[in-house]
Design a protein around this motif. Structure first.
Motif, PDB file in Angstrom:
ATOM      1  N   GLU A  86       0.829  -1.201   0.000  1.00  0.00           N
ATOM      2  CA  GLU A  86       0.000   0.000   0.000  1.00  0.00           C
ATOM      3  C   GLU A  86       0.868   1.258   0.000  1.00  0.00           C
ATOM      4  N   GLY A  87       0.527   2.191  -0.907  1.00  0.00           N
ATOM      5  CA  GLY A  87       1.261   3.443  -1.012  1.00  0.00           C
ATOM      6  C   GLY A  87       2.387   3.415  -2.031  1.00  0.00           C
ATOM      7  N   ARG A  88       2.692   2.242  -2.585  1.00  0.00           N
ATOM      8  CA  ARG A  88       3.810   2.145  -3.536  1.00  0.00           C
ATOM      9  C   ARG A  88       3.336   2.404  -4.966  1.00  0.00           C
ATOM     10  N   ALA A 125      -0.185   3.052 -14.789  1.00  0.00           N
ATOM     11  CA  ALA A 125       0.771   3.440 -13.748  1.00  0.00           C
ATOM     12  C   ALA A 125      -0.022   4.114 -12.642  1.00  0.00           C
ATOM     13  N   GLY A 126       0.252   3.722 -11.412  1.00  0.00           N
ATOM     14  CA  GLY A 126      -0.504   4.314 -10.305  1.00  0.00           C
ATOM     15  C   GLY A 126       0.022   3.866  -8.959  1.00  0.00           C
ATOM     16  N   LYS A 127      -0.767   4.118  -7.946  1.00  0.00           N
ATOM     17  CA  LYS A 127      -0.371   3.845  -6.566  1.00  0.00           C
ATOM     18  C   LYS A 127      -1.282   2.785  -5.961  1.00  0.00           C
ATOM     19  N   VAL A 128      -0.678   1.814  -5.285  1.00  0.00           N
ATOM     20  CA  VAL A 128      -1.452   0.754  -4.630  1.00  0.00           C
ATOM     21  C   VAL A 128      -2.167   1.346  -3.416  1.00  0.00           C
ATOM     22  N   SER A 129      -3.442   0.988  -3.263  1.00  0.00           N
ATOM     23  CA  SER A 129      -4.232   1.475  -2.141  1.00  0.00           C
ATOM     24  C   SER A 129      -5.112   0.340  -1.620  1.00  0.00           C
ATOM     25  N   VAL A 130      -5.564   0.493  -0.376  1.00  0.00           N
ATOM     26  CA  VAL A 130      -6.511  -0.461   0.205  1.00  0.00           C
ATOM     27  C   VAL A 130      -7.722   0.340   0.655  1.00  0.00           C
ATOM     28  N   TYR A 131      -8.898   0.021   0.108  1.00  0.00           N
ATOM     29  CA  TYR A 131     -10.120   0.733   0.447  1.00  0.00           C
ATOM     30  C   TYR A 131     -11.170  -0.258   0.917  1.00  0.00           C
ATOM     31  N   ILE A 167      -5.806   0.056  -7.415  1.00  0.00           N
ATOM     32  CA  ILE A 167      -4.738   0.902  -7.922  1.00  0.00           C
ATOM     33  C   ILE A 167      -5.353   2.234  -8.311  1.00  0.00           C
ATOM     34  N   ILE A 168      -4.797   3.306  -7.746  1.00  0.00           N
ATOM     35  CA  ILE A 168      -5.235   4.654  -8.071  1.00  0.00           C
ATOM     36  C   ILE A 168      -4.421   5.106  -9.279  1.00  0.00           C
ATOM     37  N   VAL A 169      -5.082   5.204 -10.411  1.00  0.00           N
ATOM     38  CA  VAL A 169      -4.402   5.389 -11.697  1.00  0.00           C
ATOM     39  C   VAL A 169      -3.934   6.824 -11.898  1.00  0.00           C
ATOM     40  N   ALA A 170      -2.688   6.953 -12.340  1.00  0.00           N
ATOM     41  CA  ALA A 170      -2.116   8.259 -12.674  1.00  0.00           C
ATOM     42  C   ALA A 170      -1.851   8.384 -14.175  1.00  0.00           C
ATOM     43  N   GLN A 171      -1.552   7.254 -14.823  1.00  0.00           N
ATOM     44  CA  GLN A 171      -1.264   7.256 -16.259  1.00  0.00           C
ATOM     45  C   GLN A 171      -1.906   6.018 -16.912  1.00  0.00           C
ATOM     46  N   VAL A 172      -2.329   6.181 -18.171  1.00  0.00           N
ATOM     47  CA  VAL A 172      -2.875   5.076 -18.965  1.00  0.00           C
ATOM     48  C   VAL A 172      -2.162   5.052 -20.304  1.00  0.00           C
TER      49      VAL A 172
END
Length: 251
Positions: A168-170, A232-238, A244-249
């Motif tokens: 998480e957070g990476r 590309a994105g950041k791993v999250s736990v909800y 994955i919270i996406v930043a790039q596609v």
């Protein structure tokens, strides 16, 4: 002669009675005084008792102060900023291994808390109504004890099966097939990313969509097709689920 004897007897009798009354009175007085002294001794604290009372009186506020000013020191395991520019900072306590979440609306650059940092904060910070978050309203609400190593937390390319909660957070890059794409009224998009039979939830926040409309267009283009896209994105736990919270596609 007879009269004198009678008077003498009377005088002797009165003298004896007076002596008896005096003795009884003295006895009552002595017992009364003794009881008062004993009662006073029981009520009056000794010097040792006074010292103990003073120690206890002083110690109690100090103990309360300790309870009221407990600092939490821990490692930052997750830093996520949502579309409303609210940053959630998850900290794992070094002493108790508990997880604490800080919430702030301050500029992330001003906060300057990164993944892997060791930070300290007071557990007396204002909390949310559900007790889930500590509010950070100014930079003096916390202290960065040591900076982490960002290189160690960046795992680069991964498969869907590689993603685990302890990541998480990476920041990661992965590829997969997009499905179940939906967009909420607020403009946030939700979908699934599947690769080799393994799936993970994906989120594209409205702020990212506005920044580059092509991201959502690519997701729509590849939704429910057999074609893979790279994210590309950041791993999250909800709510206990990986995403994955996406930043790039990329296509």
């Amino acid at each position: 002669m007879s009269t004198n004897n009678s008077n003498n007897h009377t005088f002797a009798f009165i003298t004896v009675v007076l002596l008896l009354l005096g003795a009884v009175g003295y006895t009552i007085y002595t017992k009364s005084t003794t009881n008062k002294i004993e009662s006073t001794s029981e009520l009056a604290p000794t010097p040792n008792t006074l010292a103990l009372m003073e120690t206890e009186t002083v110690a109690e506020p100090e103990q309360q102060a300790d309870r009221q000013n407990t600092d939490v020191t821990g490692k930052v395991v997750s830093v996520n900023t949502n579309a409303e520019n609210k940053t959630f900072i998850k900290v794992k306590g070094l002493a108790d291994q508990r997880e604490y979440t800080l919430l702030t609306s301050l500029d992330p650059d001003l906060v300057d808390i990164k993944l892997g940092d060791i930070i300290s904060f007071s557990d007396q910070l204002q909390k949310s109504s559900n007790q889930a978050y500590y509010f950070v309203n100014k930079v003096t609400d916390y202290q960065i004890v040591a900076k982490g190593n960002a290189v160690d937390t960046n795992i680069g390319t991964a498969t869907v099966a590689d993603v685990t909660p302890d990541m998480e957070g990476r920041d990661i890059v992965l590829s997969g097939v997009i499905s179940e794409l939906t967009t909420s009224k607020k403009g946030h998009s939700f979908f699934k990313v599947t690769e080799a039979g393994n799936s993970i939830d994906g989120v594209l926040f409205n702020s990212e969509t506005n920044e580059l409309a092509g991201r959502l267009a690519l997701l729509n283009q590849y939704n429910d097709t057999a074609k893979k896209v790279t994210l590309a994105g950041k791993v999250s736990v909800y709510k206990g689920k990986l995403q994955i919270i996406v930043a790039q596609v990329y296509n």
